[in-house]
Design a protein around this motif. Structure first.
Motif, PDB file in Angstrom:
ATOM      1  N   PRO A 111       5.090  10.109 -10.523  1.00  0.00           N
ATOM      2  CA  PRO A 111       5.201   9.316 -11.760  1.00  0.00           C
ATOM      3  C   PRO A 111       6.641   8.966 -12.125  1.00  0.00           C
ATOM      4  N   HIS A 132       2.328   1.683  -3.514  1.00  0.00           N
ATOM      5  CA  HIS A 132       1.281   2.139  -4.445  1.00  0.00           C
ATOM      6  C   HIS A 132       0.975   3.623  -4.225  1.00  0.00           C
ATOM      7  N   ASN A 133       0.905   4.037  -2.962  1.00  0.00           N
ATOM      8  CA  ASN A 133       0.666   5.462  -2.674  1.00  0.00           C
ATOM      9  C   ASN A 133       1.810   6.324  -3.208  1.00  0.00           C
ATOM     10  N   ILE A 151       3.906   5.702  -5.761  1.00  0.00           N
ATOM     11  CA  ILE A 151       3.974   5.805  -7.215  1.00  0.00           C
ATOM     12  C   ILE A 151       2.770   6.559  -7.792  1.00  0.00           C
ATOM     13  N   ARG A 152       1.679   6.622  -7.039  1.00  0.00           N
ATOM     14  CA  ARG A 152       0.568   7.467  -7.483  1.00  0.00           C
ATOM     15  C   ARG A 152       0.935   8.946  -7.385  1.00  0.00           C
ATOM     16  N   ARG A 153       1.756   9.271  -6.414  1.00  0.00           N
ATOM     17  CA  ARG A 153       2.145  10.669  -6.197  1.00  0.00           C
ATOM     18  C   ARG A 153       3.303  11.102  -7.081  1.00  0.00           C
ATOM     19  N   VAL A 190       7.634   5.777 -10.663  1.00  0.00           N
ATOM     20  CA  VAL A 190       7.108   4.641 -11.427  1.00  0.00           C
ATOM     21  C   VAL A 190       8.127   4.238 -12.482  1.00  0.00           C
ATOM     22  N   GLU A 213       0.829  -1.212   0.000  1.00  0.00           N
ATOM     23  CA  GLU A 213       0.000   0.000   0.000  1.00  0.00           C
ATOM     24  C   GLU A 213       0.860   1.257   0.000  1.00  0.00           C
TER      25      GLU A 213
END
Length: 245
Positions: A123, A116-117, A119-121, A126, A113
């Motif tokens: 890019p 995921h948080n 890489i959402r913030r 990522v 989690e």
């Protein structure tokens, strides 16, 4: 260890292959990383296991492997501090192989989690993590090439060259010397050779004074010559250029 300290080697690893902004570095330093010491030869993640975290090697060495029904072991990859050997667990339901402790190893567990948080913030992170998994795949390709086409001397010399560059990238090589906490049996299971054959090749590399292996430490005495023996091209590691080799 503080979370920031735990993330130092991950930062070094990612910055050896990608550019990171200050904000991205701080975000990595703030990842919740729970450290645990695993004894040698113990599983960190079992095959078929479903996990809710990724593993980061903090100290010691880990390895990915598969066991055949008759008890034979194939080592798939060796992992040094700074490696995150199971990033694919972010998107795959279960492990199709096991991750074990090659030596006494300290592992940092990072919740899926949290990643995921992150890489959402960011890019760009990522892209850095994706690049890391692609390089992992490139290392697998080189290992397959070694197993299928390189003779024993080239196979072992190639691995020694690769490990040196990977360790140097995270600041764990001293000159051309580095800790090598593996046995001849480990090398044989990683390189598809018998224990006796590994011993013969090590003796040959020593006789030619290309390497010194003593007390769990490998010294490359003649880097250009070892590269030539291995027919080693470091391009598959995709490391950012350095001028001190």
């Amino acid at each position: 260890m503080t979370p920031g300290h735990n993330a130092i080697l991950l930062l070094r690893r990612l910055e050896s292959i990608a550019s990171l902004a200050d904000e991205e570095r701080r975000a990595l330093e703030n990842l919740p990383i729970s450290a645990k010491v695993i004894p040698p030869h113990q599983d960190i993640v079992r095959g078929k296991e479903r996990t809710s975290h990724c593993c980061l090697v903090l100290e010691g060495w880990a390895y990915r492997y598969k066991m055949l029904h008759e008890g034979r072991r194939q080592i798939l990859s060796l992992h040094i501090p700074g490696d995150a050997p199971d990033l694919h667990s972010l998107y795959l339901d279960e492990m199709d192989h096991a991750l074990g402790a090659l030596s006494r190893v300290t592992v940092g567990f990072i919740p899926h989690e949290a990643i995921h948080n992150l890489i959402r913030r960011f890019p760009n992170l990522v892209a850095a993590l994706w690049r890391e998994t692609l390089i992992d795949a490139a290392i697998f390709c080189e290992r397959i090439t070694s197993l299928g086409q390189r003779d024993a001397s080239k196979r072992l010399a190639h691995l020694f060259c690769e490990l040196y560059l990977r360790l140097r990238a995270v600041g764990l090589a001293d000159g051309h010397s580095y800790a090598l906490p593996v046995t001849q049996l480990d090398l044989s299971d990683a390189l598809g050779m018998t224990n006796v054959h590994v011993n013969r090749v090590l003796q040959e590399l020593r006789r030619r004074e290309l390497i010194t292996l003593r007390g769990g430490r490998l010294t490359i005495n003649h880097w250009p010559e070892l590269v030539e023996v291995a027919e080693f091209d470091a391009g598959y590691l995709h490391l950012r250029p350095r001028a001190d080799l």
